[in-house]
Motif scaffolding. Structure first.
Motif, short mmCIF file in Angstrom:
data_model
loop_
_atom_site.label_atom_id
_atom_site.label_comp_id
_atom_site.label_asym_id
_atom_site.label_seq_id
_atom_site.Cartn_x
_atom_site.Cartn_y
_atom_site.Cartn_z
N CYS A 14 1.13 -1.58 -0.28
CA CYS A 14 0.02 0.47 0.22
C CYS A 14 0.97 1.57 0.01
O CYS A 14 1.66 1.16 0.29
N GLU A 16 -0.02 5.62 -0.83
CA GLU A 16 -0.59 7.67 -0.82
C GLU A 16 0.08 7.91 -2.14
O GLU A 16 0.89 8.29 -2.07
N PHE A 27 -4.84 10.19 -3.26
CA PHE A 27 -5.43 8.49 -3.52
C PHE A 27 -4.73 7.67 -2.90
O PHE A 27 -3.14 7.93 -1.77
N ALA A 28 -4.80 6.15 -2.82
CA ALA A 28 -4.07 5.45 -2.27
C ALA A 28 -4.39 3.96 -3.09
O ALA A 28 -5.26 4.21 -3.43
N ALA A 29 -3.20 3.44 -2.96
CA ALA A 29 -3.76 2.06 -4.08
C ALA A 29 -3.25 0.70 -2.79
O ALA A 29 -2.07 0.42 -2.33
N VAL A 69 -7.91 1.27 -6.49
CA VAL A 69 -7.41 2.09 -6.03
C VAL A 69 -8.46 3.15 -5.31
O VAL A 69 -9.27 2.87 -5.69
N ARG A 71 -9.82 7.05 -2.75
CA ARG A 71 -9.50 8.13 -2.49
C ARG A 71 -10.33 9.10 -1.81
O ARG A 71 -11.24 8.32 -0.55
N SER A 86 -5.22 10.27 4.75
CA SER A 86 -4.38 8.60 4.08
C SER A 86 -4.25 7.51 4.54
O SER A 86 -4.64 6.37 3.27
N ALA A 93 -8.66 1.10 -0.15
CA ALA A 93 -8.74 0.59 -1.95
C ALA A 93 -7.65 -1.39 -1.54
O ALA A 93 -8.12 -2.06 -2.11
N SER A 136 2.89 2.63 -5.19
CA SER A 136 2.82 3.90 -5.53
C SER A 136 2.53 5.03 -6.82
O SER A 136 2.18 5.79 -6.78
N ALA A 139 -1.44 4.66 -6.64
CA ALA A 139 -2.14 6.16 -6.21
C ALA A 139 -1.40 7.34 -7.32
O ALA A 139 -1.86 8.02 -7.07
N ARG A 143 -3.96 9.82 -9.19
CA ARG A 143 -4.34 10.91 -9.01
C ARG A 143 -3.30 12.31 -9.59
O ARG A 143 -4.79 13.51 -9.99
#
Length: 206
Positions: A14, A16, A27-29, A69, A71, A86, A93, A136, A139, A143
């Motif tokens: 993970c 952000e 955003f995070a994935a 993903v 947000r 975050s 996600a 990374s 994300a 974004r």
């Protein structure tokens, strides 16, 4: 770099993007890579060109066991602060993964437990583990695409160039035109505003 920290258990990486921005969502994935994944180009998204990130974005989506993903928008960031936002984005996600992970690894040193899974943090993890690096990249690219679309609505802030980060030109535009609905009201949008909620949160006061 290795695809994950613990092979054989569908470990999700993970990360952000957008934590330090003045505008737009964070955003995070979450990404689960195959244990045999190997690509020397997959690295911390900040070390890659925009073009290379977009190329790797498609490769990651094609080769990952699962990816997602999520947000958290600016108004929610203002309510719960950027650190919590975050982490919340990363949890969302993880919730959206189509394969349940057996463990979670996160870039940085702050995270909240996720369900009953073993969760570990890695400082500069996006340069150490491929699953975090892949997260990374996803994300960051998601974004950037969001901010490029937002630029069409609010061109005075030049988000097609600065992506919402606190550049001089961005802050000069805020001083002239004021903030828009996508700006984070709890942040120090202009230097003369004094310490912001973000500054306090980053310093450990929140």
């Amino acid at each position: 770099m290795p695809p994950c920290n613990r092979p054989g258990i569908f470990e999700a990486g993970c990360d952000e993007a957008g934590r330090g921005c003045l505008a737009g969502p964070v955003f995070a994935a979450a990404v689960i890579l195959p244990d045999d994944f190997s690509n020397p180009l997959v690295n911390d998204s900040k070390q890659l060109s925009a073009r290379r990130r977009m190329e790797l974005r498609e490769l990651i989506k094609e080769q990952a066991v699962a990816w997602a993903v999520a947000r958290v928008d600016a108004d929610e960031i203002d309510r719960i602060n950027i650190l919590n936002a975050s982490i919340e984005a990363m949890h969302r996600a993880l919730d959206a993964l189509t394969v349940r992970p057996g463990a979670v690894v996160v870039d940085g040193n702050r995270f909240r437990p996720y369900r009953d899974l073993d969760c570990r943090t890695f400082v500069k993890g996006d340069g150490r583990l491929a699953n975090i690096a892949a997260a990374s990249i996803l994300a960051k690219t998601e974004r950037d695409l969001f901010m490029e679309e937002a630029h069409v609505r609010y061109p005075v802030y030049a988000w097609d160039v600065n992506k919402g980060y606190p550049t001089r030109a961005h802050r000069e535009a805020i001083a002239v035109y004021g903030p828009c609905p996508l700006h984070r009201a709890s942040f120090r949008l202009l230097p003369e505003q004094g310490p912001s909620l973000f500054d306090r949160c980053a310093g450990g006061d929140i």
